[in-house]
Write a protein that holds these residues in place. Structure first.
Motif, PDB file in Angstrom:
ATOM      1  N   LEU A 377     -23.141 -27.212 -26.107  1.00  0.00           N
ATOM      2  CA  LEU A 377     -23.225 -28.457 -25.175  1.00  0.00           C
ATOM      3  C   LEU A 377     -24.174 -27.902 -23.989  1.00  0.00           C
ATOM      4  O   LEU A 377     -25.158 -28.626 -23.659  1.00  0.00           O
ATOM      5  CB  LEU A 377     -22.008 -28.890 -24.508  1.00  0.00           C
ATOM      6  N   GLU A 381     -28.064 -28.984 -23.432  1.00  0.00           N
ATOM      7  CA  GLU A 381     -28.775 -29.493 -21.912  1.00  0.00           C
ATOM      8  C   GLU A 381     -29.787 -28.557 -21.371  1.00  0.00           C
ATOM      9  O   GLU A 381     -30.822 -29.428 -20.919  1.00  0.00           O
ATOM     10  CB  GLU A 381     -27.557 -29.197 -20.914  1.00  0.00           C
ATOM     11  N   LYS A 395     -25.421 -35.228 -26.206  1.00  0.00           N
ATOM     12  CA  LYS A 395     -24.437 -34.218 -26.402  1.00  0.00           C
ATOM     13  C   LYS A 395     -23.316 -34.946 -27.063  1.00  0.00           C
ATOM     14  O   LYS A 395     -22.478 -34.313 -27.773  1.00  0.00           O
ATOM     15  CB  LYS A 395     -23.907 -33.690 -25.175  1.00  0.00           C
TER      16      LYS A 395
END
Length: 420
Positions: A377, A381, A395
């Motif tokens: 994750l 980002e 995500k």
């Protein structure tokens, strides 16, 4: 006059020719210290005048089976000296490994088992021989003479050095004042390593900067036993890919010599432009004049990438061959243009039992592209995840059954087959 000075006195002098001066320059390339330099010059001059090769010792405790480019710094220096006509003694410390080297340690190093030592030693030398000239390398095991010493010989050897001198060693000194335990058997390690030089009658011993105390011990003991003392040469420790810490597997900043050619090349291309020149000095076999010329050209505006490509191809060629070096460059260029390498692994994954798509975080973790879902994750980002060439922003993305080319960062790829 010390025993060392007595043994060095009245040594015949030989002319310091141009060839001797060239040999000294080769010896000094990239070194941290060469001690004593004047004695090494005399040894080189005598060797040239008499035609007798010098005996160069490298002692290694096979504490791990695989080696990385940091380990090859000393191997490269040995090869340079072999190319000058000298003999290398590749000493495997199967006896000293049972003690454990305290160098740079703040705790007692656990000793290895005999079986671990045997397996590691075989793998280590097989990899080292990719650098060394096998015909000029003598492989020895220090159990040959250490086992024969016995208890009586060990006591006599221990009488050749004082506890006060032993406690001058930085790691012992620091541990003592910190109240950290020091086992008596650890004092035996530098004594046994030094005794190796006596047994082998070495002219020069090479090691990393962290081995200086042990190397000087060999010089001291040779004098104690009436031999001409060896010179010592220490090589700097090579920083890893982060450019800060020394290259180490535990720090994950290493380039393994058995890694795939494409991976090795890509890692070399990732080092900083500044660190590249240290890699050239310590790892390349190119003449220093050529390296200095390239450095000047880059300072004048030439793209440092050109020099880095030459370094990468040279190193890959050494361990994998010329064709692998060319293929690695082509693969790197392809990746730089956004292409997908030819040799990416294929991974088969299954959809969840509820029939919904496979979450992108779970997919990246199960495919071995990240160590955890949270890391997956985080990479999303930062824009570091692509599926079939497109950046992943969501995500919560779930992928249905199908085949996908997944990329994490610049170098991690996988062909992921999701099955229902």
């Amino acid at each position: 006059m010390s025993q060392l000075e007595k043994n060095s006195a009245n040594q015949p002098e030989f002319p310091v020719t141009e060839r001797v001066q060239e040999a000294l320059a080769v010896t000094q390339r990239g070194v941290d210290e060469l001690l004593p330099e004047a004695e090494w010059v005399r040894k080189l001059a005598r060797s040239e005048a008499t035609g007798t090769p010098l005996r160069i010792k490298l002692g290694l405790d096979p504490t791990a089976p695989d080696i990385h480019l940091g380990h090859t710094v000393v191997l490269n220096k040995l090869r340079q000296l072999q190319d000058l006509g000298h003999s290398v003694i590749f000493l495997i410390g199967d006896f000293t490994s049972l003690i454990g080297d305290p160098s740079g340690r703040n705790t007692t190093r656990p000793p290895l088992t005999a079986e671990q030592i045997k397996v590691n030693a075989e793998t280590y030398y097989r990899q080292a021989s990719l650098v060394l000239d096998d015909s000029k390398t003598e492989v020895r095991y220090n159990s040959e003479w250490c086992d024969a010493l016995g208890a009586r010989g060990m006591i006599q050897l221990a009488s050749r050095y004082t506890v006060a001198r032993m406690m001058e060693r930085n790691d012992f000194h620091d541990r003592f004042h910190a109240g950290t335990s020091i086992s008596v058997h650890e004092f035996l390690y530098p004594l046994m390593q030094g005794y190796d030089s006596v047994a082998l009658k070495s002219d020069l011993e090479i090691g990393g900067t962290d081995q200086k105390f042990n190397l000087l011990m060999g010089r001291h003991l040779q004098a104690e036993y009436g031999q001409e003392a060896q010179c010592i040469l220490t090589m700097p420790l090579l920083e890893g890919l982060d450019g800060v810490e020394k290259m180490s597997k535990s720090k994950n900043n290493y380039i393994g010599i058995s890694e795939a050619p494409n991976t090795m090349f890509a890692k070399l291309m990732s080092i900083s432009d500044e660190l590249m020149w240290k890699y050239f000095t310590l790892l390349s076999f190119r003449p220093m004049a050529e390296i200095e010329r390239m450095k000047a050209e880059c300072a004048a505006g030439r793209n440092p990438r050109d020099a880095k490509v030459l370094l990468g191809q040279e190193i890959v060629n050494r361990f994998h061959g010329a064709q692998a070096a060319e293929d690695a460059l082509a693969d790197f260029v392809n990746r730089s243009k956004g292409g997908v390498p030819d040799d990416i692994p294929e991974v088969a994954l299954s959809l969840p039992d509820d029939g919904t798509g496979l979450g992108i975080g779970a997919l990246l973790k199960q495919a071995g592209l990240v160590p955890s879902t949270s890391e997956a994750l985080r990479m999303i980002e930062q824009g570091g995840v692509k599926v079939d060439g497109g950046a992943v922003r969501d995500k919560a993305l779930k992928l249905p059954s199908g085949t996908y080319v997944v990329q994490v960062g610049k170098r991690k790829f996988a062909k992921v087959v999701v099955k229902g």
